[in-house]
Design a protein around this motif. Structure first.
Motif, PDB file in Angstrom:
ATOM      1  N   ALA A 153      80.745 -40.532  12.646  1.00 30.77           N
ATOM      2  CA  ALA A 153      80.269 -39.416  13.466  1.00 30.77           C
ATOM      3  C   ALA A 153      78.941 -38.854  12.953  1.00 30.77           C
ATOM      4  O   ALA A 153      78.340 -37.994  13.589  1.00 30.77           O
ATOM      5  CB  ALA A 153      81.328 -38.323  13.502  1.00 30.77           C
ATOM      6  N   ARG A 154      78.488 -39.327  11.801  1.00 30.78           N
ATOM      7  CA  ARG A 154      77.228 -38.792  11.253  1.00 30.78           C
ATOM      8  C   ARG A 154      76.023 -39.262  12.056  1.00 30.78           C
ATOM      9  O   ARG A 154      76.050 -40.319  12.671  1.00 30.78           O
ATOM     10  CB  ARG A 154      77.050 -39.260   9.793  1.00 30.78           C
ATOM     11  CG  ARG A 154      77.983 -38.539   8.850  1.00 30.78           C
ATOM     12  CD  ARG A 154      77.843 -39.006   7.406  1.00 30.78           C
ATOM     13  NE  ARG A 154      79.117 -38.734   6.750  1.00 30.78           N
ATOM     14  CZ  ARG A 154      79.663 -39.467   5.798  1.00 30.78           C
ATOM     15  NH1 ARG A 154      79.018 -40.511   5.308  1.00 30.78           N
ATOM     16  NH2 ARG A 154      80.836 -39.125   5.309  1.00 30.78           N
TER      17      ARG A 154
ATOM     18  N   GLN B 215      75.267 -44.535   6.060  1.00 30.82           N
ATOM     19  CA  GLN B 215      76.012 -43.295   6.325  1.00 30.82           C
ATOM     20  C   GLN B 215      76.219 -42.496   5.041  1.00 30.82           C
ATOM     21  O   GLN B 215      76.199 -41.263   5.050  1.00 30.82           O
ATOM     22  CB  GLN B 215      77.364 -43.636   6.967  1.00 30.82           C
ATOM     23  CG  GLN B 215      77.213 -44.161   8.393  1.00 30.82           C
ATOM     24  CD  GLN B 215      78.484 -44.792   8.941  1.00 30.82           C
ATOM     25  OE1 GLN B 215      79.375 -45.198   8.186  1.00 30.82           O
ATOM     26  NE2 GLN B 215      78.573 -44.898  10.255  1.00 30.82           N
TER      27      GLN B 215
ATOM     28  N   TRP C 292      76.746 -34.247   7.203  1.00 37.78           N
ATOM     29  CA  TRP C 292      77.795 -34.329   6.170  1.00 37.78           C
ATOM     30  C   TRP C 292      79.209 -34.402   6.752  1.00 37.78           C
ATOM     31  O   TRP C 292      80.184 -34.161   6.059  1.00 37.78           O
ATOM     32  CB  TRP C 292      77.627 -33.237   5.124  1.00 37.78           C
ATOM     33  CG  TRP C 292      77.916 -31.818   5.546  1.00 37.78           C
ATOM     34  CD1 TRP C 292      78.820 -31.380   6.467  1.00 37.78           C
ATOM     35  CD2 TRP C 292      77.324 -30.632   4.971  1.00 37.78           C
ATOM     36  NE1 TRP C 292      78.828 -30.020   6.523  1.00 37.78           N
ATOM     37  CE2 TRP C 292      77.920 -29.525   5.611  1.00 37.78           C
ATOM     38  CE3 TRP C 292      76.367 -30.409   3.974  1.00 37.78           C
ATOM     39  CZ2 TRP C 292      77.573 -28.206   5.301  1.00 37.78           C
ATOM     40  CZ3 TRP C 292      76.036 -29.102   3.666  1.00 37.78           C
ATOM     41  CH2 TRP C 292      76.618 -28.008   4.327  1.00 37.78           C
ATOM     42  N   GLU C 293      79.319 -34.769   8.013  1.00 36.09           N
ATOM     43  CA  GLU C 293      80.612 -35.026   8.662  1.00 36.09           C
ATOM     44  C   GLU C 293      81.568 -35.804   7.760  1.00 36.09           C
ATOM     45  O   GLU C 293      81.145 -36.723   7.062  1.00 36.09           O
ATOM     46  CB  GLU C 293      80.391 -35.924   9.889  1.00 36.09           C
ATOM     47  CG  GLU C 293      80.062 -35.230  11.168  1.00 36.09           C
ATOM     48  CD  GLU C 293      81.278 -34.626  11.839  1.00 36.09           C
ATOM     49  OE1 GLU C 293      82.402 -34.887  11.385  1.00 36.09           O
ATOM     50  OE2 GLU C 293      81.083 -33.886  12.808  1.00 36.09           O
ATOM     51  N   HIS C 294      82.827 -35.481   7.828  1.00 38.70           N
ATOM     52  CA  HIS C 294      83.809 -36.244   7.077  1.00 38.70           C
ATOM     53  C   HIS C 294      83.888 -37.686   7.598  1.00 38.70           C
ATOM     54  O   HIS C 294      83.892 -38.644   6.833  1.00 38.70           O
ATOM     55  CB  HIS C 294      85.177 -35.573   7.171  1.00 38.70           C
ATOM     56  CG  HIS C 294      86.185 -36.201   6.272  1.00 38.70           C
ATOM     57  ND1 HIS C 294      86.285 -35.868   4.939  1.00 38.70           N
ATOM     58  CD2 HIS C 294      87.096 -37.171   6.504  1.00 38.70           C
ATOM     59  CE1 HIS C 294      87.233 -36.606   4.382  1.00 38.70           C
ATOM     60  NE2 HIS C 294      87.748 -37.409   5.302  1.00 38.70           N
ATOM     61  N   ASP C 295      83.936 -37.804   8.909  1.00 38.78           N
ATOM     62  CA  ASP C 295      84.021 -39.117   9.542  1.00 38.78           C
ATOM     63  C   ASP C 295      82.626 -39.764   9.534  1.00 38.78           C
ATOM     64  O   ASP C 295      81.739 -39.337  10.266  1.00 38.78           O
ATOM     65  CB  ASP C 295      84.532 -38.914  10.974  1.00 38.78           C
ATOM     66  CG  ASP C 295      84.522 -40.206  11.769  1.00 38.78           C
ATOM     67  OD1 ASP C 295      84.226 -41.276  11.186  1.00 38.78           O
ATOM     68  OD2 ASP C 295      84.804 -40.140  12.984  1.00 38.78           O
TER      69      ASP C 295
ATOM     70  N   TYR D 110      74.990 -38.550   4.388  1.00 35.45           N
ATOM     71  CA  TYR D 110      75.832 -37.464   3.857  1.00 35.45           C
ATOM     72  C   TYR D 110      75.041 -36.683   2.794  1.00 35.45           C
ATOM     73  O   TYR D 110      74.945 -35.454   2.858  1.00 35.45           O
ATOM     74  CB  TYR D 110      77.130 -38.028   3.249  1.00 35.45           C
ATOM     75  CG  TYR D 110      77.894 -36.971   2.488  1.00 35.45           C
ATOM     76  CD1 TYR D 110      78.813 -36.145   3.138  1.00 35.45           C
ATOM     77  CD2 TYR D 110      77.649 -36.750   1.130  1.00 35.45           C
ATOM     78  CE1 TYR D 110      79.470 -35.139   2.443  1.00 35.45           C
ATOM     79  CE2 TYR D 110      78.296 -35.752   0.433  1.00 35.45           C
ATOM     80  CZ  TYR D 110      79.200 -34.947   1.095  1.00 35.45           C
ATOM     81  OH  TYR D 110      79.829 -33.945   0.411  1.00 35.45           O
TER      82      TYR D 110
ATOM     83  N   ARG E 234      82.633 -28.144   2.106  1.00 32.69           N
ATOM     84  CA  ARG E 234      81.199 -28.415   1.992  1.00 32.69           C
ATOM     85  C   ARG E 234      80.531 -27.164   1.442  1.00 32.69           C
ATOM     86  O   ARG E 234      81.154 -26.103   1.398  1.00 32.69           O
ATOM     87  CB  ARG E 234      80.610 -28.719   3.384  1.00 32.69           C
ATOM     88  CG  ARG E 234      81.168 -29.963   4.056  1.00 32.69           C
ATOM     89  CD  ARG E 234      80.764 -31.239   3.323  1.00 32.69           C
ATOM     90  NE  ARG E 234      81.257 -32.424   4.007  1.00 32.69           N
ATOM     91  CZ  ARG E 234      82.438 -33.006   3.776  1.00 32.69           C
ATOM     92  NH1 ARG E 234      83.257 -32.507   2.865  1.00 32.69           N
ATOM     93  NH2 ARG E 234      82.791 -34.097   4.412  1.00 32.69           N
TER      94      ARG E 234
ATOM     95  N   GLU F 130      75.646 -30.127   9.623  1.00 34.26           N
ATOM     96  CA  GLU F 130      77.052 -30.540   9.726  1.00 34.26           C
ATOM     97  C   GLU F 130      77.210 -31.964  10.252  1.00 34.26           C
ATOM     98  O   GLU F 130      78.114 -32.682   9.840  1.00 34.26           O
ATOM     99  CB  GLU F 130      77.821 -29.562  10.618  1.00 34.26           C
ATOM    100  CG  GLU F 130      78.147 -28.278   9.861  1.00 34.26           C
ATOM    101  CD  GLU F 130      78.743 -27.186  10.733  1.00 34.26           C
ATOM    102  OE1 GLU F 130      78.483 -27.183  11.961  1.00 34.26           O
ATOM    103  OE2 GLU F 130      79.468 -26.334  10.178  1.00 34.26           O
ATOM    104  N   GLU F 131      76.299 -32.366  11.138  1.00 33.98           N
ATOM    105  CA  GLU F 131      76.394 -33.733  11.659  1.00 33.98           C
ATOM    106  C   GLU F 131      75.933 -34.766  10.633  1.00 33.98           C
ATOM    107  O   GLU F 131      76.184 -35.956  10.800  1.00 33.98           O
ATOM    108  CB  GLU F 131      75.609 -33.867  12.965  1.00 33.98           C
ATOM    109  CG  GLU F 131      76.350 -33.214  14.122  1.00 33.98           C
ATOM    110  CD  GLU F 131      75.518 -33.164  15.393  1.00 33.98           C
ATOM    111  OE1 GLU F 131      75.043 -34.224  15.821  1.00 33.98           O
ATOM    112  OE2 GLU F 131      75.348 -32.051  15.939  1.00 33.98           O
TER     113      GLU F 131
ATOM    114  N   ARG G 193      88.161 -31.345   2.089  1.00 34.81           N
ATOM    115  CA  ARG G 193      87.102 -31.466   3.099  1.00 34.81           C
ATOM    116  C   ARG G 193      86.155 -30.271   3.133  1.00 34.81           C
ATOM    117  O   ARG G 193      85.730 -29.825   4.215  1.00 34.81           O
ATOM    118  CB  ARG G 193      87.708 -31.670   4.489  1.00 34.81           C
ATOM    119  CG  ARG G 193      88.592 -32.880   4.554  1.00 34.81           C
ATOM    120  CD  ARG G 193      88.857 -33.255   5.983  1.00 34.81           C
ATOM    121  NE  ARG G 193      89.643 -34.489   6.025  1.00 34.81           N
ATOM    122  CZ  ARG G 193      89.801 -35.231   7.100  1.00 34.81           C
ATOM    123  NH1 ARG G 193      89.226 -34.865   8.228  1.00 34.81           N
ATOM    124  NH2 ARG G 193      90.515 -36.330   7.063  1.00 34.81           N
TER     125      ARG G 193
END
Ligand code: ADP
Ligand code: MG
Ligand code: MG
Length: 367
Positions: free
Chosen positions: A328-329, A241, A322-325, A245, A297, A319-320, A295
């Motif tokens: 969720a990536r 993950q 570099w998601e924070h969670d 990112y 980007r 965006e999917e 948070r």
């Protein structure tokens, strides 16, 4: 009949054991005569060594020369390149790794690899704006390389070869190289790490969180790494993950140089991710504050309007990644599929009639 059958089985077993023994003994590592290697000009410099263009047996090659202080990086990179099944069309082609005594008598460590004429992706993007198809090709081929690196492979046909899942851990646009045909290879495996073994992975006691996580380039570090909050109970997933990112940031850099995504085909000059926001040499704390706390980007330009289906698809993929969670990536494998879909969509905007900028040969790069 039974005796004959047993005999045949026994012979077969003996033969199999002999072959297996040979396979285990075989030295699959190519060795080269370093006296035949000529270094011609320095083409790059990373954190761990200088990279030269050279000639070996009349072929152009690239040679990374590492000094004694960075021997560990060399040993790691060599180990990874020598693993079975690591060779792949989107991973730098490894030729040999040698130790020798340098001109001043001090030991030096060489990684010999294929030479890629455009140099790093960062160099390529500096010198070239691209059409949609080319941008997609760069991004898709890179993702293919990462997805392959991340995958665990057991191949039984060929005397049981095994490729562990591997994390890159320093993915950025200087560690990706560009071929003449504008496909990418994932490069610089000096910090890469095996994530799986054949038997269930047993974590060594001294592998504490910091040595596993705190590597890589600040600018491209995922929020959970910056915060020291990475969840290592499943570190195979966690470290993949982290790579994804960084992949998102590299996508941003690639598509910011795509002519079709800007009015009149005018893509802005190349910028590293977060360069506008954090400058050329952000500190760890700068990136930590901006990326993990706030948070934030890299910003999407105004020209990337959501009323274009393609642009909204592109933004969603980035965006999917570099998601924070981290959970969720996308996985690299999913990202590869999404990029393939994007590639099949037609160019969204004005295709510029003008061709590339003049500079073609990579200039010397420093990290
Ligand atoms: P380091 O581990 O020191 O960061 P890298 O392997 O990342 O070293 O190489 C540093 C730079 O050298 C790259 O960013 C790229 O510009 C150049 N380079 C490395 N390998 C090659 C190659 N095979 N062909 C062309 N240029 C290369
Ligand atoms: Mg590097
Ligand atoms: Mg390196």
């Amino acid at each position: 009949l039974l005796v004959a059958l047993l005999y045949a089985l026994r012979q077969g077993y003996k033969q199999w054991k002999r072959k297996k023994g040979r396979a285990a003994e075989a030295q699959p590592y190519p060795s080269i005569d370093t006296n035949k290697l000529m270094l011609i000009e320095q083409i790059g410099r990373g954190r761990y060594g200088a990279v030269w263009k050279g000639v070996l047996d009349e072929c152009t090659v690239a040679v990374k020369v590492t000094s004694l202080e960075n021997r560990q990086n060399f040993l790691n990179e060599r180990e990874i390149y020598r693993l079975p099944l690591v060779a792949h069309g989107n991973i730098t082609r490894f030729i040999a790794a040698e130790e020798r005594s340098g001109p001043d008598g001090r030991p030096e460590f060489l990684v010999v690899m294929e030479y890629y004429q455009h140099g790093s992706l960062s160099n390529f993007l500096t010198n070239n704006a691209s059409e949609w198809e080319c941008s997609c090709r760069l991004a898709h081929s890179l993702t293919r390389g990462l997805s392959y690196l991340h995958s665990e492979i057991v191949k039984n046909g060929d005397y049981d070869q095994y490729k562990p899942a591997i994390a890159h851990r320093d993915l950025n646009s200087r560690n990706v190289l560009v071929r003449a045909d504008h496909s990418c290879v994932l490069s610089d495996l000096g910090l890469a790490m095996k994530l799986t073994r054949r038997s269930p992975v047993q974590r060594g006691g001294d592998d504490d969180t910091s040595t596993i996580c705190e590597v890589g380039t600040f600018r491209y570090m995922a929020p959970e790494v910056l915060d020291g909050a990475i969840d290592l109970t499943d570190y195979e997933t966690a470290l993949k993950q982290v790579d994804v990112y960084s992949l998102g940031l590299v996508y941003w850099e690639i598509f910011m140089r795509c002519r079709n995504l800007f009015p009149e085909g005018r893509a802005p000059p190349y910028e590293m991710a977060l360069q506008a926001e954090l400058g050329n040499h952000p500190s760890f704390e700068d990136v930590q504050h901006f990326v993990a706390r706030e948070r934030q980007r890299p910003r999407f330009p105004d020209a990337w309007r959501d009323d274009s289906f393609m642009i909204s698809c592109l933004k969603a993929v980035i965006e999917e990644c570099w998601e924070h969670d981290a959970d969720a990536r996308l996985t690299a494998n999913c990202a590869e599929e999404r990029l393939a879909e994007l590639q099949s969509l037609r160019s969204p905007g004005p295709a510029a009639a003008t061709t590339d900028t003049t500079a073609a040969a990579p200039t010397m790069e420093t990290n």
